[in-house]
Design an enzyme around this catalytic site. Structure first.
Site, short mmCIF file in Angstrom:
data_model
loop_
_atom_site.label_atom_id
_atom_site.label_comp_id
_atom_site.label_asym_id
_atom_site.label_seq_id
_atom_site.Cartn_x
_atom_site.Cartn_y
_atom_site.Cartn_z
N HIS A 150 -8.58 -3.69 0.53
CA HIS A 150 -7.74 -4.77 -0.16
C HIS A 150 -6.50 -5.21 0.44
O HIS A 150 -6.22 -4.36 1.52
CB HIS A 150 -7.43 -4.07 -1.57
CG HIS A 150 -8.50 -3.61 -2.56
ND1 HIS A 150 -8.16 -3.20 -3.83
CD2 HIS A 150 -9.64 -3.64 -2.09
CE1 HIS A 150 -9.39 -3.02 -4.23
NE2 HIS A 150 -10.24 -3.08 -3.52
N GLU A 156 -3.21 -4.77 0.26
CA GLU A 156 -2.24 -3.70 0.17
C GLU A 156 -2.65 -2.81 1.31
O GLU A 156 -1.80 -2.37 2.40
CB GLU A 156 -1.87 -3.23 -1.16
CG GLU A 156 -1.59 -4.14 -2.00
CD GLU A 156 -2.61 -4.61 -2.91
OE1 GLU A 156 -2.19 -5.01 -4.09
OE2 GLU A 156 -3.77 -4.66 -2.55
N CYS A 200 -4.28 -2.43 -7.79
CA CYS A 200 -5.34 -1.73 -8.54
C CYS A 200 -4.75 -0.29 -8.04
O CYS A 200 -3.91 0.21 -7.44
CB CYS A 200 -6.63 -1.95 -7.86
SG CYS A 200 -6.73 -1.15 -6.15
N CYS A 255 -4.96 0.90 -4.49
CA CYS A 255 -3.86 0.50 -3.75
C CYS A 255 -2.45 0.97 -4.10
O CYS A 255 -1.50 1.22 -3.57
CB CYS A 255 -3.65 -1.08 -3.81
SG CYS A 255 -5.06 -1.92 -2.97
#
Length: 159
Positions: free
Chosen positions: A51, A53, A81, A84
């Site tokens: 992801h 991040e 999420c 993250c």
């Protein structure tokens, strides 16, 4: 619009137009300088953990030669999420600014809310370095919603 969120949006646009993954870009700032950036690369690298991040945290830790990102702030186009969010906490990031909400993420096909429910939610989360200030701070949602609309207009692959 906040200049760091604008950078996060541009990072996400690079990724979505390359077909790398969802509309999630992240910028990490320390002392007014960008030390990390990343966008979602789940599809490009066939890795569900990449992801925006997480990619930005990896770049920042390499650049700063440390696993400890105390003193850093993260700007991301979508509310993190659970994975993250935990990565931000493990990295000791001081604060997270996000554009779109978990509900907005669901609108474009992501299932973060399901995992939040399994993990017990995030309503009790406070800033680890200051119980008086929030850890997750909404910022520039409308600009990030426009990014999400741009993503949807590309007829993305569902995942």
């Amino acid at each position: 619009m906040d200049k760091y969120m604008q950078m996060a949006i541009r990072e996400a646009q690079r990724g979505i137009h390359a077909g790398d993954g969802g509309p999630f870009g992240a910028i990490i700032v320390k002392d007014g300088m960008v030390v990390g950036r990343g966008h979602n690369q789940v599809l490009k690298r066939q890795n569900p953990t990449l992801h925006g991040e997480v990619v930005a945290i990896g770049q920042a830790t390499r650049r700063l030669h440390t696993h400890d990102l105390s003193g850093c702030e993260l700007y991301t186009t979508g509310e993190p999420c659970p994975m993250c969010l935990c990565a931000c906490l493990w990295a000791n990031i001081d604060r997270v600014y996000y554009g779109c909400t978990i509900a907005d993420n669901a609108r474009i096909g992501f299932r973060d809310e399901r995992f939040d429910t399994l993990m017990g939610g995030r309503q009790a989360l406070v800033n680890p370095s200051s119980n008086a200030e929030p850890y997750l701070v909404p910022l520039d949602r409308d600009a990030c919603l426009a990014l999400f609309d741009e993503y949807l207009s590309l007829n993305p692959k569902a995942y």
